[in-house]
Design a protein around this motif. Structure first.
Motif, PDB file in Angstrom:
ATOM      1  N   ASP A 191       0.827  -1.209   0.000  1.00 44.51           N
ATOM      2  CA  ASP A 191       0.000   0.000   0.000  1.00 44.51           C
ATOM      3  C   ASP A 191       0.861   1.258   0.000  1.00 44.51           C
ATOM      4  OD1 ASP A 191      -2.461   1.539   0.254  1.00 44.51           O
ATOM      5  OD2 ASP A 191      -1.848   1.892   2.323  1.00 44.51           O
ATOM      6  N   GLN A 192       1.646   1.425   1.057  1.00 45.36           N
ATOM      7  CA  GLN A 192       2.439   2.647   1.136  1.00 45.36           C
ATOM      8  C   GLN A 192       3.509   2.526   2.206  1.00 45.36           C
ATOM      9  OE1 GLN A 192       0.373   6.039   3.465  1.00 45.36           O
ATOM     10  NE2 GLN A 192      -1.354   4.825   2.643  1.00 45.36           N
ATOM     11  N   ASN A 193       4.463   3.464   2.147  1.00 47.50           N
ATOM     12  CA  ASN A 193       5.479   3.611   3.183  1.00 47.50           C
ATOM     13  C   ASN A 193       5.579   5.086   3.555  1.00 47.50           C
ATOM     14  OD1 ASN A 193       7.773   1.985   4.595  1.00 47.50           O
ATOM     15  ND2 ASN A 193       8.682   3.950   4.024  1.00 47.50           N
ATOM     16  N   ARG A 194       5.665   5.338   4.860  1.00 48.79           N
ATOM     17  CA  ARG A 194       5.756   6.702   5.364  1.00 48.79           C
ATOM     18  C   ARG A 194       7.048   6.876   6.153  1.00 48.79           C
ATOM     19  NH1 ARG A 194      -0.375   7.435   7.950  1.00 48.79           N
ATOM     20  NH2 ARG A 194      -1.529   7.121   5.975  1.00 48.79           N
ATOM     21  N   ILE A 195       7.841   7.867   5.777  1.00 53.15           N
ATOM     22  CA  ILE A 195       9.062   8.212   6.490  1.00 53.15           C
ATOM     23  C   ILE A 195       8.872   9.601   7.099  1.00 53.15           C
ATOM     24  CG2 ILE A 195      11.539   8.630   6.302  1.00 53.15           C
ATOM     25  CD1 ILE A 195      11.570   6.756   3.909  1.00 53.15           C
ATOM     26  N   ILE A 196       9.169   9.733   8.382  1.00 53.52           N
ATOM     27  CA  ILE A 196       8.910  10.977   9.109  1.00 53.52           C
ATOM     28  C   ILE A 196      10.186  11.441   9.795  1.00 53.52           C
ATOM     29  CG2 ILE A 196       7.473  12.084  10.872  1.00 53.52           C
ATOM     30  CD1 ILE A 196       5.551   9.663  10.581  1.00 53.52           C
ATOM     31  N   ALA A 197      10.425  12.752   9.765  1.00 49.28           N
ATOM     32  CA  ALA A 197      11.542  13.354  10.491  1.00 49.28           C
ATOM     33  C   ALA A 197      11.093  14.707  11.012  1.00 49.28           C
ATOM     34  CB  ALA A 197      12.765  13.507   9.591  1.00 49.28           C
ATOM     35  N   GLY A 198      11.455  14.997  12.257  1.00 44.73           N
ATOM     36  CA  GLY A 198      11.045  16.278  12.827  1.00 44.73           C
ATOM     37  C   GLY A 198      11.510  16.415  14.255  1.00 44.73           C
ATOM     38  N   VAL A 199      10.777  17.202  15.033  1.00 48.41           N
ATOM     39  CA  VAL A 199      11.104  17.429  16.439  1.00 48.41           C
ATOM     40  C   VAL A 199       9.866  17.191  17.295  1.00 48.41           C
ATOM     41  CG1 VAL A 199      12.956  19.076  15.984  1.00 48.41           C
ATOM     42  CG2 VAL A 199      10.600  19.905  16.273  1.00 48.41           C
ATOM     43  N   GLN A 200      10.111  16.862  18.549  1.00 48.55           N
ATOM     44  CA  GLN A 200       9.037  16.747  19.532  1.00 48.55           C
ATOM     45  C   GLN A 200       9.288  17.781  20.623  1.00 48.55           C
ATOM     46  OE1 GLN A 200       7.335  12.911  20.859  1.00 48.55           O
ATOM     47  NE2 GLN A 200       7.971  13.471  22.927  1.00 48.55           N
ATOM     48  N   TRP A 201       8.319  18.659  20.820  1.00 49.18           N
ATOM     49  CA  TRP A 201       8.396  19.691  21.853  1.00 49.18           C
ATOM     50  C   TRP A 201       7.536  19.256  23.024  1.00 49.18           C
ATOM     51  CZ3 TRP A 201       5.029  24.655  21.848  1.00 49.18           C
ATOM     52  CH2 TRP A 201       5.321  25.417  22.978  1.00 49.18           C
ATOM     53  N   GLN A 202       8.167  19.062  24.187  1.00 47.52           N
ATOM     54  CA  GLN A 202       7.457  18.620  25.371  1.00 47.52           C
ATOM     55  C   GLN A 202       6.783  19.831  25.990  1.00 47.52           C
ATOM     56  OE1 GLN A 202       7.851  15.250  25.891  1.00 47.52           O
ATOM     57  NE2 GLN A 202       6.199  15.257  27.417  1.00 47.52           N
ATOM     58  N   THR A 203       5.492  19.993  25.747  1.00 46.88           N
ATOM     59  CA  THR A 203       4.774  21.184  26.217  1.00 46.88           C
ATOM     60  C   THR A 203       4.380  21.085  27.683  1.00 46.88           C
ATOM     61  OG1 THR A 203       2.702  20.242  25.392  1.00 46.88           O
ATOM     62  CG2 THR A 203       3.903  21.738  23.934  1.00 46.88           C
ATOM     63  N   GLY A 204       4.369  19.888  28.248  1.00 48.31           N
ATOM     64  CA  GLY A 204       4.036  19.673  29.655  1.00 48.31           C
ATOM     65  C   GLY A 204       4.482  18.291  30.078  1.00 48.31           C
ATOM     66  N   LYS A 205       4.199  17.930  31.337  1.00 52.25           N
ATOM     67  CA  LYS A 205       4.596  16.611  31.807  1.00 52.25           C
ATOM     68  C   LYS A 205       3.900  15.498  31.027  1.00 52.25           C
ATOM     69  CE  LYS A 205       5.755  17.859  36.589  1.00 52.25           C
ATOM     70  NZ  LYS A 205       5.446  17.613  38.024  1.00 52.25           N
ATOM     71  N   ALA A 206       2.700  15.771  30.534  1.00 51.97           N
ATOM     72  CA  ALA A 206       1.919  14.732  29.857  1.00 51.97           C
ATOM     73  C   ALA A 206       1.403  15.189  28.500  1.00 51.97           C
ATOM     74  CB  ALA A 206       0.746  14.317  30.743  1.00 51.97           C
ATOM     75  N   SER A 207       2.088  16.133  27.880  1.00 50.01           N
ATOM     76  CA  SER A 207       1.641  16.611  26.567  1.00 50.01           C
ATOM     77  C   SER A 207       2.844  17.008  25.722  1.00 50.01           C
ATOM     78  CB  SER A 207       0.686  17.801  26.714  1.00 50.01           C
ATOM     79  OG  SER A 207       1.346  18.895  27.326  1.00 50.01           O
ATOM     80  N   PHE A 208       2.705  16.856  24.417  1.00 51.04           N
ATOM     81  CA  PHE A 208       3.787  17.226  23.510  1.00 51.04           C
ATOM     82  C   PHE A 208       3.229  17.496  22.117  1.00 51.04           C
ATOM     83  CE2 PHE A 208       3.546  12.582  23.650  1.00 51.04           C
ATOM     84  CZ  PHE A 208       3.447  12.247  22.314  1.00 51.04           C
ATOM     85  N   ILE A 209       4.014  18.227  21.341  1.00 48.70           N
ATOM     86  CA  ILE A 209       3.707  18.507  19.935  1.00 48.70           C
ATOM     87  C   ILE A 209       4.808  17.919  19.079  1.00 48.70           C
ATOM     88  CG2 ILE A 209       3.456  20.292  18.176  1.00 48.70           C
ATOM     89  CD1 ILE A 209       2.275  22.113  20.303  1.00 48.70           C
TER      90      ILE A 209
END
Length: 249
Positions: A191-209
């Motif tokens: 079907d498909q292949n997805r490759i992802i690269a980026g950053v994770q910003w920890q916005t709180g103890k239990a949340s992130f973007i």
């Protein structure tokens, strides 16, 4: 097994890249994911997503709602089963009507967290019912059905001495391979292949973007047509723990 499937899918992508009948699009994917831990063993998850068609901000491709119940084997391993509804706006392959899709899904997710590196693995199966569409792009009664198998891994590496504390950033890379199965699948088992690269910003103890770039290479149902998508991907995740203190000790 997961790594073997991903490697196989990447080989197919390289081979398919030599084909000339490839269309390209630039999309934006926005997502909100909410997970709730209700007890030591049980929880719930829900997410909503929106995707554009082309040129990053042009047109409406789809929106989706997904919800499920989660069983926690422990803090690092969980299984989820649920339902998802996809609404594909009228587009290139079905210009007259929007196309709904109903899915059931089952997945297992486990994490291997070292002092710095965080590795997340996910195996998911999906049962997909997609509305029949006519030759002129109009909706018809009934649904096409197929199974899809998905294998994903994700790696995080912190960019701060405070590791994953609120306000920190981490590098994020991921890959997901998908295979179709079923009697209606003839030419596109891959079907498909997805490759992802980026950053994770920890916005709180239990949340992130998570914000970054995703490249998708997909084989269409006809078998000799392919689509590659360049995607700006922004997902917000919030985890809520409602366990009583006695349960978490």
């Amino acid at each position: 097994m997961k790594r073997g499937i991903t490697f196989f899918a990447l080989l197919v992508v390289l081979q398919c890249g030599a084909q000339k009948d490839v269309t390209t699009s630039e999309q934006t994917w926005l997502g909100y994911i909410q997970q709730v831990r209700l007890t030591e063993k049980w929880g719930a998850i829900a997410d909503v997503h929106f995707r554009t068609v082309n040129n990053w901000v042009q047109g409406n491709n789809l929106w989706l709602l997904r919800a499920g119940a989660t069983y926690f084997f422990n803090d690092r391993t969980q299984a989820t089963a649920g339902y998802a509804h996809f609404h594909y706006f009228a587009g290139e392959s079905h210009p007259q009507d929007a196309r709904p899709e109903h899915r059931l899904y089952q997945q297992i997710l486990w994490m291997n967290n070292g002092p710095k590196l965080r590795l997340q693995n996910r195996i998911r199966t999906e049962e997909r019912w997609r509305q029949h569409m006519g030759s002129r792009g109009e909706a018809l009664p009934g649904y096409n059905f197929n199974w899809r198998f998905r294998a994903q891994w994700q790696l995080l590496y912190p960019l701060s001495k405070r590791l994953y504390a609120p306000g920190t950033l981490a590098l994020m890379v991921a890959d997901e391979a998908m295979l179709n199965f079923g009697k209606e699948v003839v030419y596109n088992t891959f079907d498909q292949n997805r490759i992802i690269a980026g950053v994770q910003w920890q916005t709180g103890k239990a949340s992130f973007i998570q914000a970054g770039y995703m490249h998708i290479f997909q084989q269409q149902a006809a078998g000799n047509k392919y689509r590659q998508s360049h995607v700006a991907r922004i997902f917000y995740t919030h985890n809520l723990d409602l366990r009583r203190r006695s349960e978490t000790k």
